[in-house]
Design a protein around this motif. Structure first.
Motif, PDB file in Angstrom:
ATOM      1  N   LEU A   1       0.823  -1.205   0.000  1.00 61.55           N
ATOM      2  CA  LEU A   1       0.000   0.000   0.000  1.00 61.55           C
ATOM      3  C   LEU A   1       0.860   1.260   0.000  1.00 61.55           C
ATOM      4  CD1 LEU A   1      -2.796   1.312   0.212  1.00 61.55           C
ATOM      5  CD2 LEU A   1      -2.630   1.093   2.706  1.00 61.55           C
ATOM      6  N   VAL A   2       1.945   1.253   0.784  1.00 63.22           N
ATOM      7  CA  VAL A   2       2.850   2.406   0.811  1.00 63.22           C
ATOM      8  C   VAL A   2       3.474   2.621  -0.565  1.00 63.22           C
ATOM      9  CG1 VAL A   2       5.024   3.265   1.762  1.00 63.22           C
ATOM     10  CG2 VAL A   2       3.322   2.225   3.275  1.00 63.22           C
ATOM     11  N   LEU A   3       3.899   1.556  -1.217  1.00 68.52           N
ATOM     12  CA  LEU A   3       4.475   1.675  -2.559  1.00 68.52           C
ATOM     13  C   LEU A   3       3.444   2.178  -3.557  1.00 68.52           C
ATOM     14  CD1 LEU A   3       6.636  -1.582  -2.774  1.00 68.52           C
ATOM     15  CD2 LEU A   3       7.461   0.768  -2.599  1.00 68.52           C
ATOM     16  N   LEU A   4       2.224   1.708  -3.434  1.00 68.77           N
ATOM     17  CA  LEU A   4       1.176   2.143  -4.353  1.00 68.77           C
ATOM     18  C   LEU A   4       0.866   3.628  -4.167  1.00 68.77           C
ATOM     19  CD1 LEU A   4      -0.979   1.435  -6.456  1.00 68.77           C
ATOM     20  CD2 LEU A   4      -2.510   0.801  -4.574  1.00 68.77           C
ATOM     21  N   LEU A   5       0.757   4.066  -2.917  1.00 72.48           N
ATOM     22  CA  LEU A   5       0.488   5.485  -2.661  1.00 72.48           C
ATOM     23  C   LEU A   5       1.633   6.364  -3.149  1.00 72.48           C
ATOM     24  CD1 LEU A   5      -1.095   5.303   0.918  1.00 72.48           C
ATOM     25  CD2 LEU A   5      -2.261   5.647  -1.266  1.00 72.48           C
ATOM     26  N   PHE A   6       2.856   5.893  -2.968  1.00 78.55           N
ATOM     27  CA  PHE A   6       3.999   6.672  -3.446  1.00 78.55           C
ATOM     28  C   PHE A   6       3.997   6.773  -4.968  1.00 78.55           C
ATOM     29  CE2 PHE A   6       8.401   6.727  -5.027  1.00 78.55           C
ATOM     30  CZ  PHE A   6       8.810   7.956  -4.520  1.00 78.55           C
ATOM     31  N   ALA A   7       3.679   5.672  -5.633  1.00 83.93           N
ATOM     32  CA  ALA A   7       3.636   5.697  -7.097  1.00 83.93           C
ATOM     33  C   ALA A   7       2.549   6.645  -7.594  1.00 83.93           C
ATOM     34  CB  ALA A   7       3.404   4.281  -7.625  1.00 83.93           C
ATOM     35  N   ILE A   8       1.384   6.627  -6.936  1.00 84.52           N
ATOM     36  CA  ILE A   8       0.291   7.510  -7.349  1.00 84.52           C
ATOM     37  C   ILE A   8       0.657   8.968  -7.129  1.00 84.52           C
ATOM     38  CG2 ILE A   8      -2.083   8.168  -6.822  1.00 84.52           C
ATOM     39  CD1 ILE A   8      -2.670   5.246  -6.219  1.00 84.52           C
ATOM     40  N   SER A   9       1.257   9.276  -5.960  1.00 79.27           N
ATOM     41  CA  SER A   9       1.625  10.664  -5.672  1.00 79.27           C
ATOM     42  C   SER A   9       2.715  11.168  -6.624  1.00 79.27           C
ATOM     43  CB  SER A   9       2.075  10.791  -4.214  1.00 79.27           C
ATOM     44  OG  SER A   9       3.237  10.016  -3.989  1.00 79.27           O
ATOM     45  N   SER A  10       3.680  10.303  -6.966  1.00 77.02           N
ATOM     46  CA  SER A  10       4.745  10.717  -7.897  1.00 77.02           C
ATOM     47  C   SER A  10       4.185  10.988  -9.264  1.00 77.02           C
ATOM     48  CB  SER A  10       5.810   9.623  -7.966  1.00 77.02           C
ATOM     49  OG  SER A  10       6.400   9.408  -6.692  1.00 77.02           O
ATOM     50  N   THR A  11       3.245  10.165  -9.698  1.00 79.50           N
ATOM     51  CA  THR A  11       2.636  10.377 -11.016  1.00 79.50           C
ATOM     52  C   THR A  11       1.855  11.682 -11.056  1.00 79.50           C
ATOM     53  OG1 THR A  11       2.454   7.981 -11.304  1.00 79.50           O
ATOM     54  CG2 THR A  11       1.087   9.347 -12.719  1.00 79.50           C
ATOM     55  N   MET A  12       1.127  11.965  -9.983  1.00 81.72           N
ATOM     56  CA  MET A  12       0.335  13.198  -9.953  1.00 81.72           C
ATOM     57  C   MET A  12       1.252  14.421  -9.920  1.00 81.72           C
ATOM     58  SD  MET A  12      -2.729  12.070  -7.333  1.00 81.72           S
ATOM     59  CE  MET A  12      -3.474  13.690  -7.455  1.00 81.72           C
ATOM     60  N   MET A  13       2.377  14.311  -9.204  1.00 75.00           N
ATOM     61  CA  MET A  13       3.299  15.446  -9.143  1.00 75.00           C
ATOM     62  C   MET A  13       3.938  15.702 -10.507  1.00 75.00           C
ATOM     63  SD  MET A  13       5.161  14.819  -5.455  1.00 75.00           S
ATOM     64  CE  MET A  13       6.314  16.142  -5.754  1.00 75.00           C
ATOM     65  N   ARG A  14       4.241  14.658 -11.270  1.00 76.25           N
ATOM     66  CA  ARG A  14       4.826  14.834 -12.594  1.00 76.25           C
ATOM     67  C   ARG A  14       3.823  15.506 -13.542  1.00 76.25           C
ATOM     68  NH1 ARG A  14       6.539   9.340 -11.885  1.00 76.25           N
ATOM     69  NH2 ARG A  14       8.702   9.210 -11.150  1.00 76.25           N
ATOM     70  N   ARG A  15       2.571  15.085 -13.436  1.00 75.59           N
ATOM     71  CA  ARG A  15       1.567  15.657 -14.322  1.00 75.59           C
ATOM     72  C   ARG A  15       1.292  17.125 -14.000  1.00 75.59           C
ATOM     73  NH1 ARG A  15      -3.020  10.875 -14.815  1.00 75.59           N
ATOM     74  NH2 ARG A  15      -1.701   9.380 -15.956  1.00 75.59           N
ATOM     75  N   SER A  16       1.386  17.456 -12.716  1.00 74.29           N
ATOM     76  CA  SER A  16       1.104  18.851 -12.339  1.00 74.29           C
ATOM     77  C   SER A  16       2.303  19.768 -12.584  1.00 74.29           C
ATOM     78  CB  SER A  16       0.709  18.908 -10.855  1.00 74.29           C
ATOM     79  OG  SER A  16       1.774  18.443 -10.029  1.00 74.29           O
TER      80      SER A  16
END
Length: 325
Positions: A309-324
């Motif tokens: 779950l921690v890895l999944l949340l980190f991957a989601i947050s990194s993707t959102m930061m790249r898009r923004s």
């Protein structure tokens, strides 16, 4: 909460040494700095700032390290297989091994019971009732006349034992009476039972006196006492008879006394014999053994799921930061 934590154990605790593996590899195999030729450019800092080419902030680096160690610790914890020791579960098991020692000599064919019943028929009927009431005991059967034979093993299978009781017939193993041999066979049967720690009891029923034993009844009683077998005796027959048909009450009382049991006298009618079996049942209550068994409930799925779950949340947050960005 403290009780819950105290019940947690690890099936593979040796996996904990892997926690230090990243530090070991870091110090034993340090990263080599690449050697490269550089050109000094006086205005490079200003150019990098203008083009946003500066290296990531130190804070981001610490976040990555913290993330790595959190996931690593969770994975090693899952690998160590944490288990929760469930509270003991109480199981009830039979605690007494009983051997019925029944006389099937020729004299048991006498039909001096109620409604023309033979002595053996009266015994069979009352024994069936006794067996049905001893639900938590293991019961075996030894029959004797001129010889003694184990007729049913000690087990909890009451249905099979009832079937063996129905097969009894007067004179099936001879016409005489071997009380001492029968008691010796019963002691041997109890010694070879699967549950050696259970208490041992034998119930000897006869309508005659010992006429064919190779093992003296008194010696057999002493052998039973040495093997911690309590023997209850039932004198079933006409005390006014004479010769071999007369029940030897003195011998039966002596056997019971030597082994710490009780001696009963029953007339040849079924009701009197049934009362004796009831008294034996009342004086020897069912003893059961409670075994506390603790079950190990696996918990490794929780740290493993948390790491994912921690890895999944980190991957989601990194993707959102790249898009923004």
């Amino acid at each position: 909460m403290s009780e819950f934590i105290s019940r947690i154990d690890f099936a593979w605790p040796w996996a904990g040494v892997l926690l230090f593996l990243p530090l070991l590899t870091h110090y034993l195999f340090p990263a080599k700095q690449p050697v490269s030729e550089q050109v000094r450019v006086p205005f490079l800092p200003e150019l990098a700032e203008a083009l946003q080419l500066l290296a990531p902030a130190p804070q981001a680096s610490w976040q990555h390290r913290l993330l790595f160690w959190a996931v690593w610790i969770l994975m090693i914890t899952a690998l160590a297989r944490p288990e929760y020791l469930m509270p003991p579960k109480t199981l009830i098991k039979p605690m007494r091994n009983i051997v019925l020692i029944l006389d099937v000599s020729g004299s048991m064919e006498k039909n001096d019971g109620e409604n023309g019943q033979t002595r053996l028929q009266a015994v069979q009927q009352t024994v069936r009732t006794f067996i049905s009431q001893r639900k938590n005991d293991r019961i075996g059967l030894v029959i004797f006349a001129s010889q003694a034979w184990p007729f049913a093993p000690i087990s909890e299978d009451k249905q099979a034992l009832q079937s063996r009781i129905s097969q009894l017939a007067p004179g099936m193993v001879g016409q005489q009476t071997a009380i001492g041999d029968a008691l010796g066979v019963a002691v041997k049967l109890l010694d070879h039972s699967l549950e050696a720690d259970a208490s041992k009891m034998a119930i000897l029923l006869t309508d005659g006196n010992d006429t064919a034993s190779q093992l003296q009844p008194t010696l057999a009683a002493q052998l039973a006492a040495a093997h911690h077998v309590m023997v209850h005796t039932i004198a079933f027959g006409d005390v006014n008879s004479s010769g071999e048909d007369k029940v030897d009450t003195a011998l039966l009382e002596n056997i019971a006394h030597i082994t710490g049991g009780n001696a009963w006298r029953a007339a040849t009618n079924r009701d009197a014999l049934a009362q004796v079996w009831q008294q034996i049942d009342a004086q020897t209550p069912e003893q059961v053994k409670t075994l506390g068994l603790s079950w190990h409930h696996p918990l490794f799925i929780w740290p493993l799921a948390l790491a994912l779950l921690v890895l999944l949340l980190f991957a989601i947050s990194s993707t959102m930061m790249r898009r923004s960005a």
